[in-house]
Motif scaffolding. Structure first.
Motif, short mmCIF file in Angstrom:
data_model
loop_
_atom_site.label_atom_id
_atom_site.label_comp_id
_atom_site.label_asym_id
_atom_site.label_seq_id
_atom_site.Cartn_x
_atom_site.Cartn_y
_atom_site.Cartn_z
N GLN A 68 0.83 -1.21 0.00
CA GLN A 68 0.00 0.00 0.00
C GLN A 68 0.87 1.26 0.00
O GLN A 68 0.52 2.26 -0.64
CB GLN A 68 -0.94 0.01 1.20
N THR A 69 2.00 1.22 0.67
CA THR A 69 2.95 2.34 0.61
C THR A 69 3.38 2.59 -0.83
O THR A 69 3.47 3.73 -1.29
CB THR A 69 4.17 2.06 1.49
N GLY A 70 3.63 1.49 -1.56
CA GLY A 70 3.99 1.62 -2.96
C GLY A 70 2.86 2.21 -3.79
O GLY A 70 3.10 3.04 -4.68
N TYR A 71 1.63 1.80 -3.50
CA TYR A 71 0.49 2.36 -4.23
C TYR A 71 0.35 3.86 -3.95
O TYR A 71 0.04 4.64 -4.87
CB TYR A 71 -0.80 1.63 -3.83
N ARG A 72 0.56 4.26 -2.73
CA ARG A 72 0.49 5.69 -2.41
C ARG A 72 1.58 6.47 -3.13
O ARG A 72 1.35 7.59 -3.60
CB ARG A 72 0.58 5.87 -0.89
N TYR A 73 2.75 5.88 -3.21
CA TYR A 73 3.85 6.51 -3.94
C TYR A 73 3.47 6.65 -5.42
O TYR A 73 3.74 7.68 -6.05
CB TYR A 73 5.11 5.68 -3.78
N ALA A 74 2.83 5.62 -5.97
CA ALA A 74 2.41 5.65 -7.38
C ALA A 74 1.40 6.75 -7.63
O ALA A 74 1.46 7.47 -8.63
CB ALA A 74 1.83 4.29 -7.78
#
Length: 235
Positions: A68-74
């Motif tokens: 989810q951290t990666g999705y937020r970064y995206a």
């Protein structure tokens, strides 16, 4: 299109260099971000020393929180497609083009790389296959869609679905829950055949002692997700 590969990593000191180098060799036209989930080994030192792109979490959030951290970064960096690749080397970047094609063509919002369509390569252990088949049946019962590889962490999401996952995403074992959440909320989920490799080094977060807990928790989460969306889904 702007494409981001999200690589969640927890104690992957023996695998992470190979994962990033393999990605850069086979799919150099994508960006990547390693999410170091508060590893206890030398993962952070290795990615820092090699100049890799990464975010280090101050506490261990588990695979769901890491992805989810990666999705937020995206979302914050306006990527069109987000792809999850595990940090253990099981997922081959050569299939990224096949994974994103249905999204680019407007045919799907989530595309899952499945090892069970053509049944080539590493097929995981017998006990895990039993669990995967159980979840396959449960998901089909709850949302009328058959997914062969329910626990695959090799998947791509459209810009819209990435935005949803940046806000709403299961924390512990998210892959099966993400499938039913997507289907019940009107997103299109598709699978493509891939070949996966066996983990070379390190240990999976799901072992014999945690598999029973995993199955109970995920099954209950799927049922609760179905019940909470029953009205929307029946229309």
């Amino acid at each position: 299109m702007k494409i981001l590969v999200i690589i969640p990593a927890y104690n992957e000191e023996k695998n992470i260099i190979g994962v990033v180098e393999n990605l850069q060799q086979k799919c150099s036209n994508v960006d990547y971000i390693i999410i170091n989930d508060c590893s206890k080994d030398s993962t952070e030192k290795i990615i820092k020393d090699n100049g890799f792109n990464y975010i280090s979490l101050p506490v261990n959030l588990g695979i769901g929180g890491g992805v989810q951290t990666g999705y937020r970064y995206a979302v914050e960096n306006n990527y069109d497609i987000a792809i999850q690749i595990d940090g253990d080397g099981q997922h081959d970047p050569i299939y990224i083009e096949k994974l994103i094609e249905p999204i680019i063509n407007g045919e799907a919002d989530m595309v899952i790389g499945s090892r069970f369509i053509e049944k080539e390569g590493f097929q995981t252990s017998f006990m895990r296959r039993l669990g995967i088949n159980f979840l396959k049946g449960l998901i089909k019962l709850c949302c009328r869609q058959e997914i062969t590889d329910t626990t695959s962490g090799f998947r791509a999401t459209s810009k819209d679905l990435t935005k949803r996952f940046a806000d709403v995403y299961a924390q512990d074992y998210p892959e099966p829950e993400a499938i039913i959440d997507s289907v019940l909320n009107g997103y299109r989920v598709k699978e493509v055949p891939v070949i996966m490799h066996e983990r070379k080094e390190g240990e999976s977060s799901i072992n014999t002692s945690t598999s029973v807990y995993y199955m109970i928790k995920v099954s209950l989460a799927i049922i609760l997700c179905r019940l909470s969306n029953r009205r929307k889904f029946s229309r």
